[in-house]
Design an enzyme around this catalytic site. Structure first.
Site, short mmCIF file in Angstrom:
data_model
loop_
_atom_site.label_atom_id
_atom_site.label_comp_id
_atom_site.label_asym_id
_atom_site.label_seq_id
_atom_site.Cartn_x
_atom_site.Cartn_y
_atom_site.Cartn_z
N LYS A 124 2.35 13.75 -53.47
CA LYS A 124 2.98 14.99 -53.04
C LYS A 124 4.53 14.43 -53.41
O LYS A 124 5.03 13.31 -52.84
CB LYS A 124 2.46 15.53 -51.73
CG LYS A 124 1.03 16.69 -52.12
CD LYS A 124 1.41 16.95 -50.62
CE LYS A 124 0.34 18.48 -50.69
NZ LYS A 124 -0.27 19.34 -51.42
N ASP A 180 -4.62 15.32 -54.94
CA ASP A 180 -4.79 16.16 -53.77
C ASP A 180 -5.61 17.88 -53.65
O ASP A 180 -5.23 18.34 -52.95
CB ASP A 180 -3.91 16.95 -54.41
CG ASP A 180 -2.67 17.48 -53.27
OD1 ASP A 180 -2.72 17.26 -52.19
OD2 ASP A 180 -1.32 18.06 -53.49
N ASP A 217 -1.92 20.80 -41.91
CA ASP A 217 -3.06 20.84 -42.93
C ASP A 217 -4.51 20.82 -42.37
O ASP A 217 -5.32 21.22 -43.26
CB ASP A 217 -3.61 19.90 -44.46
CG ASP A 217 -4.26 20.32 -45.66
OD1 ASP A 217 -4.02 21.73 -45.77
OD2 ASP A 217 -4.19 19.99 -46.69
N ARG A 242 -11.32 20.98 -50.66
CA ARG A 242 -12.72 21.39 -51.62
C ARG A 242 -13.83 20.83 -51.46
O ARG A 242 -14.82 21.22 -50.88
CB ARG A 242 -12.36 21.85 -52.94
CG ARG A 242 -11.83 21.18 -54.15
CD ARG A 242 -11.55 21.85 -55.69
NE ARG A 242 -10.17 22.69 -54.90
CZ ARG A 242 -9.02 22.91 -55.91
NH1 ARG A 242 -9.77 23.52 -57.03
NH2 ARG A 242 -8.28 23.20 -55.06
N1 BES Z 1 -3.26 21.22 -48.82
C1 BES Z 1 -2.95 21.56 -50.30
C2 BES Z 1 -2.39 23.19 -50.24
C3 BES Z 1 -0.81 23.45 -49.37
C4 BES Z 1 0.01 23.48 -50.44
C5 BES Z 1 -1.17 24.49 -48.57
C6 BES Z 1 1.30 23.33 -49.69
C7 BES Z 1 -0.05 25.01 -47.69
C8 BES Z 1 1.62 24.89 -48.35
C9 BES Z 1 -4.21 21.06 -50.91
O1 BES Z 1 -4.67 20.76 -50.48
C10 BES Z 1 -3.57 21.41 -52.44
O2 BES Z 1 -2.40 19.98 -52.12
N2 BES Z 1 -3.56 21.56 -52.78
C11 BES Z 1 -3.16 21.27 -54.07
C12 BES Z 1 -4.38 21.88 -55.44
C13 BES Z 1 -4.24 21.88 -57.29
C14 BES Z 1 -3.71 20.27 -56.84
C15 BES Z 1 -5.33 21.88 -57.33
C16 BES Z 1 -2.36 22.97 -54.40
O3 BES Z 1 -2.39 23.43 -54.10
O4 BES Z 1 -0.75 22.27 -55.60
ZN ZN Z 2 -4.62 19.67 -48.85
MN MN Z 3 -4.70 18.61 -50.73
#
Ligand code: BES
Ligand code: ZN
Ligand code: MN
Length: 502
Positions: free
Chosen positions: A281, A351, A292, A355
């Site tokens: 990230k 990331d 998280d 899931r």
């Molecule tokens: N934990 C994150 C989602 C998240 C991001 C929650 C910012 C709250 C604030 C999750 O694991 C994630 O990184 N999701 C990605 C998915 C994508 C790579 C398909 C996202 O939402 O960018």
């Molecule tokens: Zn996450």
């Molecule tokens: Mn993630």
């Protein structure tokens, strides 16, 4: 902090402070009217002089009001009488509590619970007042070497109800409110804990402690060795770049007189830190990815509330603890994982890890033959785009369950909004090499994440709450919110047949 209910008239209260409402423009509520009479027009004369307009959240603290036994009277602006809704009510309570806490009243009798709030009864008003009070007094100072202290903090709050007939309803509201508040607090504490402390083993230690504290609760911890034996390859892959062992905590609460009655299963995403892994990230606000694990934190909180309420149902709470880190041992984009269900997944982005952990947890819980399964996860940034920070996303394969959760969310004032799920979206997950990819083609990220999970939830009624926008607030007042503990506990109260309607 102590709460109680009472039914009496304001002039007879002998308290540090009595709290009464004033509407806009300069209109006394019935209780304020009563005080005005016995003080021979003292309050109305102040309003005439322009000391208080009655705007929402305006406060005027009076001392030595003539003929009133209490030391202080706090006049609280409540806005236009006809516009007093749930949100306004909660905001007014919040402001009242901070004023009381900062102005030396260690106890108070609050008459705001007698105000008319559109469509809400005494039970609701008292319960929300308890929850809001606890919420506004919450602090997380564990890691401050000098702890800020309030000199004369609020210790005792009495809510007045209009009739004696409503006293028992009020008492019930207090006990429900306190149970919810203790779950919210547990959820916040866990969520706010730094990721170097709150790792998956820490989550497990909390789960074990719950079993020590309540006879109805037992806990089992599944470490990496057992996950291997169970075939939870996908879950393990996410954790393999971290030095902190992945651990899934399974908390069983048995309250049903029939111990073999099918349980409700709650699963919480417990990424104690999500760096993104190899698909790392950006560094701005990456610290917030300690949150998280708020799915797991709030499932833990809800289990705690449930144990306190001693509800006659069986519930299993799963904290899916894991840390997503980059490193020589980390999983990579391109990897193909065989999940516990046998379905294969091509990793396109490390990331999209939540899931991958949840899918194996969803398969694991099949063994409980659940009545239904609800998972709670900070799953997608897309959910924050869609719903902002006010409302959680809901996805479900079962309409009645979705409706139940939406109803509970409205009762509890902890809102959720259902998003659609249909085959068009499922197609976005196609992979040329495996049964599916771990992310969808662009668009509808929250829904495609839900679609992914749904493929592992075919054997039972299932719902998914995406709390990415609601689990914590960022910025200056950064902190976990404890949401959706109120929603989950309301859902369980309703399932146990203990909803209270006047
Ligand atoms: N934990 C994150 C989602 C998240 C991001 C929650 C910012 C709250 C604030 C999750 O694991 C994630 O990184 N999701 C990605 C998915 C994508 C790579 C398909 C996202 O939402 O960018
Ligand atoms: Zn996450
Ligand atoms: Mn993630």
């Amino acid at each position: 902090m102590e709460f109680s209910v009472k039914s009496g008239s304001p002039e007879k209260q002998r308290s540090a402070c009595i709290v009464v409402g004033v509407f806009e423009p300069r209109r006394l509520s019935p209780i304020a009217e009563q005080l005005d009479k016995i003080s021979e027009g003292y309050i109305s004369s102040l309003l005439r002089r322009g000391d208080l307009e009655g705007k929402p959240g305006q406060m005027l603290l009076l001392h030595h009001v003539p003929n009133v036994l209490s030391e202080r009277v706090l006049l609280v602006g409540c806005g236009k009488e006809r516009e007093l809704d749930e949100r306004q009510y909660k905001q007014i309570i919040k402001k009242t509590i901070s004023t009381l806490n900062e102005t030396g009243s260690m106890e108070a009798v609050c008459f705001l619970t007698e105000l008319h709030v559109k469509g809400r009864d005494t039970y609701w008003k008292v319960r929300q007042a308890v929850e809001t009070t606890k919420d506004s007094l919450y602090t997380f100072n564990q890691f401050k070497s000098v702890k800020p202290e309030t000199r004369r903090p609020l210790r005792k709050l009495v809510f007045n109800v209009p009739t004696r007939r409503e006293l028992s309803l009020g008492e019930r509201a207090i006990s429900h409110g306190l149970a919810v508040a203790s779950g919210v607090r547990a959820g916040k504490d866990l969520g706010n804990m730094p990721p170097n402390v709150a790792n998956p083993a820490y989550l497990a230690s909390q789960a074990r402690r719950l079993a020590d504290d309540f006879e109805t609760v037992s806990t089992k911890i599944i470490g990496e060795q057992e996950m291997k034996e169970l075939g939870m390859t996908s879950y393990l892959a996410v954790g393999q770049g971290s030095k902190n062992e992945a651990m899934m905590s399974v908390i069983e609460y048995k309250g049903n007189p029939d111990p073999s009655a099918k349980p409700i299963v709650l699963i919480g995403k417990g990424l104690t830190f999500d760096s993104g892994g190899i698909s790392i990230k950006p560094s701005a606000q990456m610290d917030e990815m300690k949150y998280d694990m708020c799915g797991a934190a709030t499932v833990f909180g809800a289990m705690k509330s449930l144990a306190k309420l001693n509800l006659p149902i069986n519930v299993v709470g799963v904290l899916a603890g894991c840390e997503n880190m980059p490193g020589g041992g980390a999983y990579r984009p391109g990897d193909i994982l065989t999940t516990m269900s046998g379905q294969t997944v091509e990793v396109l982005n490390t990331d999209a890890e939540g899931r991958l952990v949840l899918c194996d947890a969803l398969t694991y819980v099949e063994r409980f033959e659940p009545e239904c399964v609800v998972d709670v996860a900070t799953l997608t940034g897309a959910c924050v785009v869609a719903l902002g920070n006010h409302i959680s996303g809901l996805i479900s394969n079962h309409n009645p369950l979705a409706h139940e959760l939406i109803n509970a969310s409205e009762q509890a004032g902890d809102r959720a909004w259902r998003l659609p799920m249909s085959d068009e979206y499922q197609e976005q997950l196609a992979s040329p090499f495996a049964d599916m990819a771990n992310l969808g083609s662009p668009g509808a990220g929250t829904i495609t994440a839900g679609c992914f999970l749904s493929r592992f939830a075919k054997k039972y009624n299932w719902a998914h709450l995406d709390i990415a926008g609601t689990a914590w607030v960022g910025g200056k007042a950064k902190g976990a919110t404890g949401r959706p503990v109120p929603l989950l506990v309301q859902f369980l109260l309703n399932r146990a047949g203990q909803e209270t309607v006047e």
